[in-house]
Design a protein around this motif. Structure first.
Motif, PDB file in Angstrom:
ATOM      1  N   ASP A   9       0.825  -1.214   0.000  1.00 30.27           N
ATOM      2  CA  ASP A   9       0.000   0.000   0.000  1.00 30.27           C
ATOM      3  C   ASP A   9       0.861   1.267   0.000  1.00 30.27           C
ATOM      4  OD1 ASP A   9      -2.152  -1.657   0.011  1.00 30.27           O
ATOM      5  OD2 ASP A   9      -2.638  -1.378   2.134  1.00 30.27           O
ATOM      6  N   ASP A  10       1.822   1.290  -0.918  1.00 32.73           N
ATOM      7  CA  ASP A  10       2.706   2.447  -1.088  1.00 32.73           C
ATOM      8  C   ASP A  10       3.654   2.675   0.075  1.00 32.73           C
ATOM      9  OD1 ASP A  10       1.571   3.006  -3.583  1.00 32.73           O
ATOM     10  OD2 ASP A  10      -0.091   4.108  -2.617  1.00 32.73           O
ATOM     11  N   ARG A  11       3.724   1.722   0.988  1.00 36.05           N
ATOM     12  CA  ARG A  11       4.694   1.880   2.075  1.00 36.05           C
ATOM     13  C   ARG A  11       5.829   0.895   1.907  1.00 36.05           C
ATOM     14  NH1 ARG A  11       1.449   1.942   7.618  1.00 36.05           N
ATOM     15  NH2 ARG A  11       3.556   2.036   8.449  1.00 36.05           N
ATOM     16  N   GLU A  12       7.021   1.406   2.135  1.00 31.38           N
ATOM     17  CA  GLU A  12       8.221   0.583   2.048  1.00 31.38           C
ATOM     18  C   GLU A  12       8.264  -0.316   3.292  1.00 31.38           C
ATOM     19  OE1 GLU A  12      12.277   0.791   0.042  1.00 31.38           O
ATOM     20  OE2 GLU A  12      10.195   0.779  -0.581  1.00 31.38           O
ATOM     21  N   VAL A  13       8.429  -1.621   3.095  1.00 29.26           N
ATOM     22  CA  VAL A  13       8.465  -2.537   4.228  1.00 29.26           C
ATOM     23  C   VAL A  13       9.701  -3.429   4.103  1.00 29.26           C
ATOM     24  CG1 VAL A  13       7.203  -4.311   5.501  1.00 29.26           C
ATOM     25  CG2 VAL A  13       5.937  -2.603   4.218  1.00 29.26           C
ATOM     26  N   VAL A  14      10.440  -3.582   5.199  1.00 29.59           N
ATOM     27  CA  VAL A  14      11.598  -4.477   5.184  1.00 29.59           C
ATOM     28  C   VAL A  14      11.363  -5.573   6.222  1.00 29.59           C
ATOM     29  CG1 VAL A  14      14.095  -4.669   5.436  1.00 29.59           C
ATOM     30  CG2 VAL A  14      13.095  -2.573   4.531  1.00 29.59           C
ATOM     31  N   VAL A  15      11.353  -6.801   5.756  1.00 31.41           N
ATOM     32  CA  VAL A  15      11.111  -7.925   6.666  1.00 31.41           C
ATOM     33  C   VAL A  15      12.065  -9.062   6.326  1.00 31.41           C
ATOM     34  CG1 VAL A  15       8.663  -7.496   7.159  1.00 31.41           C
ATOM     35  CG2 VAL A  15       9.298  -8.740   5.095  1.00 31.41           C
ATOM     36  N   SER A  27       3.296  -6.118  10.407  1.00 29.76           N
ATOM     37  CA  SER A  27       4.441  -5.511  11.090  1.00 29.76           C
ATOM     38  C   SER A  27       4.433  -3.992  10.936  1.00 29.76           C
ATOM     39  CB  SER A  27       5.744  -6.115  10.583  1.00 29.76           C
ATOM     40  OG  SER A  27       6.010  -5.662   9.268  1.00 29.76           O
ATOM     41  N   VAL A  28       3.741  -3.469   9.925  1.00 31.54           N
ATOM     42  CA  VAL A  28       3.664  -2.014   9.797  1.00 31.54           C
ATOM     43  C   VAL A  28       2.241  -1.518  10.066  1.00 31.54           C
ATOM     44  CG1 VAL A  28       5.624  -1.796   8.232  1.00 31.54           C
ATOM     45  CG2 VAL A  28       3.341  -2.191   7.284  1.00 31.54           C
TER      46      VAL A  28
END
Lengths: 519, 157
Positions: A9-15, A27-28
């Motif tokens: 959803d347009d958010r950068e996520v690092v997992v 997680s976000v």
């Protein structure tokens, strides 16, 4: 394991690699609707509610069972995704009885919540709904099969966590039904968890059934007093009565589950036989007395013994059912009177019970580790009860003051302790039956659900405990009783301690503090 | 329980070739049914014990597949397809005719233990709709006359 970078959803996520899309989103703080997925169980991805759009893939993918990939672009709220949620909900609701007004789950039902988001106000379903029976699943669990949406969380819990496998799915399609193999009802010690994880009102606790609408409940975060694991719990009460207990997620303590012993442990402290007035043992046996009298008697007797035989002839017994603060106050108070001998009631020992995904401690009190360490810290040494009995027999101990607080019948029989040789014995406890302890004075204390403080479990994790209710009748919190006694003895109780206790930053005592659990 | 020694041996041979015991359930049940015609409660317990799985797991599989019978059936098991193509081609009339000729209601076994009449989903014989299966043979397209002829040709034994 290396990290994966993706966009949700347009958010950068690092997992970490191997994380599922659903968990990465979580997680976000992006919640993808789901029924069958549960963080503590395998994911069969059979409910079809968690489908999301992944750029470059024609079909929607189940986010609970799809691992993230570098550069993946996920959208959880597109018109296509919402349309999918709506059609999945239409299938779920077509055969659902929609009996929320009489359903225990109403107010905390995932199906109900999602129907606000994606349910239709009208139904296109003109056929006869499949009706299914109400079935007894176990001693405390009833299944309203009609309401079941076949997520199979209960079936998986019993296969994967308790390892007992009592439930399965029989028949298929619209007639699928959770099945109890006739000769094996769900009686395992972890059974209650299947009620907690049922996303709808299909599995209900008989104990809680029809007792209260969930929105009238007050939830208090605390720890379970039943064993040395001290599971993180949420106590749900109404009008000062405990109605049910559920686990709180806490990776450091109990993961996501609790056992049924802990779930119903409040019955062992509450109900008939609770002591609610101070009792003094005189010529006419035990008689009621008021608090001022009781505290004055304790202070006078302890001071007399200390003056006549020296401070070291007064001993104290801490309790694994009392908090760290209560044990610490007890020890400091008596050490300041000159006491050198302290002991600790042993917690009843049973064999630990191990399951594939959980373990119940065999040590049946929540604060064994905390009490022992606290008493040792203050007194420098801790006698076993046998040693204390020795000292009593030799006349070196003439008075004993004890914290109790155990569940009904758990304090060891004191016949071997030689307490009758003492000039004075007082105990703060919960039950009238503890009269058997032959004390001169019995002070009505608080149950674990009536206390505020900190406990330390067998793995060294500290947790706050909170009072769900006030002690019954004239009973008081053990901390307050000790403070009253300290005042009567004119003992200086360290200001730092009281402040530390009231603010509860147990970290000052060099204990490792756990992250408190999430709901 | 009347499971024969040869069925038991066949089950043991099968289990030896399976990686997990759960995957063997379908085939073991098939052996049981071939041996005694149905899978009764005792057989469920036997299979569960033999495979080291719960009774619940066996009943799960057993109830999923309509091919398994939980009660004794007749010497001839007549299964009439009720899926869409057969329904369009008159499966209901086939069922009525069979029920009358055999003197058995759907789902029942006749008193003489000869026939069991069942309705089932698609037999994969839509090209011969309306179709039925008697034991291992498929018949269709069916008419009342053809049904009578088929029934007359059945030989016990």
């Amino acid at each position: 394991m290396s990290d994966v970078r993706l966009t949700i959803d347009d958010r950068e996520v690092v997992v970490p690699e191997g994380t599922t899309i659903l968990e990465a989103a979580r997680s976000v703080g992006i919640e993808i609707p789901h029924f069958c997925y549960h963080p503590g169980l395998s994911a069969p991805s059979n409910c079809r509610m968690c489908l999301v759009e992944v750029q470059g893939q024609d079909k929607l993918v189940p986010s609970c069972a799809t691992a993230v990939a570098d550069g993946m672009v996920v959208r959880t709220g597109t018109p296509r995704v919402h349309e999918s949620h709506r059609s999945v909900m239409e299938f779920y609701l077509s055969n659902h009885p929609l009996d929320c007004p009489v359903c225990d789950q109403a107010g905390e039902c995932v199906l109900q919540d999602y129907s606000y988001g994606w349910g239709s106000a009208t139904s296109r379903f003109e056929e006869t709904k499949v009706t299914q029976p109400v079935k007894d699943v176990g001693p405390d669990i009833v299944l309203y099969a009609d309401r079941c949406i076949m997520c199979t969380r209960c079936v998986r819990f019993l296969r994967e966590v308790s390892g007992t496998g009592e439930l399965s799915v029989i028949h298929r399609g619209v007639r699928s039904e959770i099945h109890v193999a006739g000769d094996r009802p769900v009686t395992n010690p972890l059974a209650g968890n299947i009620v907690d994880i049922c996303p709808v009102g299909a599995l209900c606790s008989k104990d809680f059934l029809f007792k209260c609408r969930v929105w009238w409940l007050t939830s208090t975060a605390s720890a379970c007093p039943r064993c040395a694991r001290a599971c993180s719990i949420r106590v749900d009460s109404s009008e000062g009565r405990i109605l049910r207990i559920k686990p709180r997620e806490n990776a450091a303590v109990n993961g996501m589950w609790i056992c049924d012993e802990g779930r119903f442990a409040f019955r062992q402290w509450h109900g008939a036989g609770r002591l609610d007035v101070p009792l003094v043992n005189g010529d006419r046996g035990f008689t009621h007395c008021d608090w001022d009298e009781a505290i004055a008697l304790a202070a006078r007797s302890l001071r007399q013994v200390a003056m006549r035989y020296g401070g070291e002839s007064v001993a104290f017994i801490g309790s694994p059912w009392a908090t760290i603060e209560e044990n610490m106050l007890l020890a400091r108070l008596f050490v300041s009177l000159g006491a050198t001998m302290g002991s600790l009631w042993p917690a009843p020992a049973e064999s630990p019970q191990r399951f594939p995904g959980f373990e119940i401690s065999g040590e049946k009190a929540w604060n064994v580790a905390g009490a022992r360490r606290t008493l040792m810290d203050v007194a420098g040494q801790l006698l076993t009860l046998d040693r204390l009995a020795d000292e009593i027999e030799r006349g070196r101990v003439r008075a004993v003051y004890a914290l109790g607080g155990a569940y009904r019948g758990a304090l060891v029989p004191c016949d071997d302790l030689g307490l009758e040789l003492l000039e004075f014995f007082a105990i703060q406890t919960c039950f009238v039956t503890d009269k058997g302890l032959k004390a001169n004075l019995i002070l009505p204390g608080a149950s674990p659900y009536e206390k505020v403080g900190t406990v330390r479990n067998e793995r060294g994790v500290l947790q706050e405990v909170n009072a769900v209710m006030s002690p019954p009748g004239q009973a008081r919190r053990d901390w307050d009783i000790l403070m009253a006694l300290a005042k009567a003895l004119a003992a200086t109780v360290d200001d730092d301690l009281t402040r530390a206790v009231l603010d509860r930053p147990a970290a000052q005592w060099n204990y490792t503090r756990s992250a408190s659990g999430n709901e | 329980m009347e499971l024969s020694e040869s069925s038991r041996q066949e089950i043991d041979r099968l289990i030896a070739t399976c990686r997990t015991r759960r995957e063997a359930i379908v085939q073991v049940l098939e052996i049981v049914q071939r041996g005694q015609g149905y899978v009764g409660d005792e057989a469920v317990s036997y299979v569960a014990n033999r495979l080291g799985v719960g009774r619940a797991d066996v009943e799960d599989v057993l109830s999923f597949y309509p091919v398994y019978h939980r009660r004794p059936v007749g010497r001839f098991v007549v299964k009439v397809c009720r899926s869409l193509p057969c329904a369009h081609m008159g499966a209901a009339r086939v069922v009525d005719h069979l029920s009358e000729r055999l003197g058995v209601a759907v789902g029942q076994t006749g008193g003489d233990g000869r026939f069991t009449l069942l309705e089932v989903e698609c037999l994969g014989a839509c090209d011969r709709a309306p179709a039925m299966m008697i034991n291992d043979d498929v018949f269709g397209p069916l008419t009342p006359e053809r049904i009578d002829a088929i029934l007359a040709s059945l030989k016990d034994g």
